[in-house]
Each structure stands twice: as structure tokens, then as C-alpha cells.
Design a protein around this motif. Structure first.
Motif, mmCIF file in Angstrom:
data_model
loop_
_atom_site.group_PDB
_atom_site.id
_atom_site.type_symbol
_atom_site.label_atom_id
_atom_site.label_comp_id
_atom_site.label_asym_id
_atom_site.label_seq_id
_atom_site.Cartn_x
_atom_site.Cartn_y
_atom_site.Cartn_z
ATOM 1 N N LYS A 1 47.364 7.837 17.470
ATOM 2 C CA LYS A 1 47.884 8.476 16.260
ATOM 3 C C LYS A 1 47.378 7.804 14.993
ATOM 4 C CE LYS A 1 51.699 7.652 14.257
ATOM 5 N NZ LYS A 1 53.007 7.436 13.704
ATOM 6 N N GLY B 1 42.276 19.187 11.444
ATOM 7 C CA GLY B 1 42.225 19.003 12.896
ATOM 8 C C GLY B 1 42.741 17.637 13.325
ATOM 9 N N TYR B 2 42.264 16.586 12.668
ATOM 10 C CA TYR B 2 42.728 15.237 12.998
ATOM 11 C C TYR B 2 44.224 15.087 12.734
ATOM 12 C CZ TYR B 2 37.899 13.470 13.415
ATOM 13 O OH TYR B 2 36.614 13.229 13.802
ATOM 14 N N PRO C 1 41.176 9.249 21.812
ATOM 15 C CA PRO C 1 41.560 10.557 21.264
ATOM 16 C C PRO C 1 43.066 10.738 21.070
ATOM 17 C CG PRO C 1 40.918 10.771 23.556
ATOM 18 C CD PRO C 1 40.615 9.366 23.154
ATOM 19 N N ASP C 2 43.869 9.888 21.676
ATOM 20 C CA ASP C 2 45.313 10.014 21.547
ATOM 21 C C ASP C 2 45.937 8.884 20.726
ATOM 22 O OD1 ASP C 2 45.348 12.357 23.047
ATOM 23 O OD2 ASP C 2 45.517 11.261 24.941
ATOM 24 N N ALA D 1 50.827 16.277 16.638
ATOM 25 C CA ALA D 1 51.186 16.620 18.017
ATOM 26 C C ALA D 1 51.701 15.384 18.754
ATOM 27 C CB ALA D 1 49.982 17.220 18.741
ATOM 28 N N LEU D 2 51.160 14.215 18.409
ATOM 29 C CA LEU D 2 51.596 12.963 19.025
ATOM 30 C C LEU D 2 52.911 12.464 18.429
ATOM 31 C CD1 LEU D 2 48.129 11.171 19.157
ATOM 32 C CD2 LEU D 2 49.387 12.158 21.083
ATOM 33 N N GLU E 1 46.515 17.399 12.524
ATOM 34 C CA GLU E 1 47.310 18.227 13.441
ATOM 35 C C GLU E 1 47.435 17.535 14.799
ATOM 36 O OE1 GLU E 1 47.956 22.904 13.405
ATOM 37 O OE2 GLU E 1 45.894 22.307 13.816
ATOM 38 N N ARG E 2 46.368 16.885 15.229
ATOM 39 C CA ARG E 2 46.434 16.130 16.487
ATOM 40 C C ARG E 2 47.397 14.947 16.356
ATOM 41 N NH1 ARG E 2 40.283 15.111 17.915
ATOM 42 N NH2 ARG E 2 41.213 13.642 19.412
ATOM 43 N N ALA E 3 47.384 14.274 15.200
ATOM 44 C CA ALA E 3 48.327 13.171 14.978
ATOM 45 C C ALA E 3 49.762 13.694 14.999
ATOM 46 C CB ALA E 3 48.021 12.483 13.648
ATOM 47 N N ILE F 1 37.717 7.860 17.332
ATOM 48 C CA ILE F 1 38.450 9.042 17.818
ATOM 49 C C ILE F 1 37.920 9.468 19.187
ATOM 50 C CG2 ILE F 1 38.976 11.483 17.380
ATOM 51 C CD1 ILE F 1 40.473 9.479 15.560
ATOM 52 N N LEU G 1 43.774 8.808 14.359
ATOM 53 C CA LEU G 1 43.717 10.211 13.937
ATOM 54 C C LEU G 1 44.190 10.365 12.494
ATOM 55 C CD1 LEU G 1 45.113 11.812 17.200
ATOM 56 C CD2 LEU G 1 42.818 12.197 16.244
#
Length: 186
Positions: free
Chosen positions: A16, A37-38, A13-14, A44-45, A40-42, A9, A19
């Protein structure tokens, strides 16, 4: 494995997939906030990724339940609002359906000693789903699973009749559910 995922990660970091895997691994370890957190980031992508969405909502449910059990209702409320923001309009999904998230929140409010909030959440659930029997039955089952029978009167006669039978005190320990598979919410 956990350190490897954290390293991946940091390097990507981007990504998917990384994450998503890290988030799901956190759920397996009961690290719900980190998993949220992970995931939610996935999301977002890729906002329509079904696995990330369901994993995120399940992480929220599990984290909120922990907060309710520790009498930290402000955090419980915040996490359940995050889950509702990612919930589905479909009423037939017990993990993602908004009406069922409101039922879970109602039972958590009972755990946290707030019957007024529980009543508000059950009313919100009922407003989203006209099937009183299904909601009452789900509330009873979640109450058993969370070790908290709902105090609100059931709206269907059938559930009123079985409530004394399936409440936590009515089940022997060997018959009580303990934990679902990793993609099933408690």
C-alpha cells in the motif's frame, strides 16, 4: 524516481505504501490516469486510507477536467462517477464532499457545452447541501479556476451581485488562480 517506483510496484504489487507514493508522484507529474490506478489499488488494500482516498478523488477531478477541456464528455462523466463513488458524505470538504464534486462536474459540463447536464449536477449538489450561498460561491470560484463561469442563475442574492466581478473576464491575469498545491484539487 519514476522508474524506481514502477520497479518497486512490479516487485511488491500489494504494498500500500509503495502504491500510495507512486500514485502521488503520478499526480505531481500530471499523469492522472496512471495515478488513479495506483491509488485505486492502494484503496483496495486499505479502503479507509484518507490520503489515498483524497489523492484518488483529486486525480479523478483533474483527469475529468482534462477530458471536459478536450470535449470528451463521456470519459469526463465516467471519471466523475468514480470520484463520487469514493466521495464523502460530509458537505464541508471541498475536495471530497459529494455536493462539491457535483458542482465541479456542473462546471465541467459547461466547459463541454452541456448546460442541461450542468443544471442536473447543480440540482444534485443543492439536494445534498442546503447552503445555497456556499454552493453558489464555490461554483463561482471553480468557474474562475476552470476559466468557465457557470451559466445557471445563482440562488443566493449575494452571489448574483458578485458574479460579474469575479467571472474570468473580470479578473486580470495576474489575479487569476493558476494551480493549487499537490493535495488541492484544481
Amino acid at each position: 524516481v519514476n522508474r524506481t517506483l514502477d520497479d518497486i510496484i512490479r516487485r511488491f504489487p500489494d504494498n500500500k505504501t509503495a502504491l500510495l507514493k507512486a500514485g502521488m508522484r503520478c499526480l505531481e507529474r500530471d499523469a492522472f490516469n496512471k495515478g488513479m490506478g495506483y491509488l485505486e489499488r492502494a484503496l483496495a488494500l486499505d479502503p479507509i486510507d484518507a490520503q489515498a482516498r483524497e489523492g484518488f478523488v483529486i486525480a479523478c477531478i483533474q483527469a475529468a477536467l482534462r477530458y471536459a477541456q478536450k470535449d470528451r464528455m463521456a470519459q469526463c462523466r465516467e471519471v466523475m462517477q468514480r470520484a463520487l463513488a469514493r466521495a464523502s458524505k460530509r458537505t464541508d470538504d471541498f475536495n471530497l464532499g459529494r455536493c462539491y464534486l457535483h458542482v465541479r462536474w456542473a462546471v465541467m459540463a459547461e466547459i463541454g457545452g452541456d448546460p442541461a447536464e450542468a443544471a442536473r449536477q447543480m440540482a444534485a449538489a443543492a439536494a445534498l447541501n442546503a447552503d445555497d450561498f456556499r454552493l453558489d460561491y464555490f461554483a463561482l470560484l471553480i468557474g474562475v479556476l476552470y476559466d468557465q463561469p457557470p451559466s445557471a442563475p445563482p440562488t443566493s442574492n449575494w452571489c448574483a451581485a458578485i458574479r460579474p466581478i469575479i467571472t474570468p473576464s473580470g479578473l486580470p491575469p495576474s489575479a487569476r488562480p493558476t494551480r493549487f498545491s499537490r493535495m488541492k484539487a484544481p
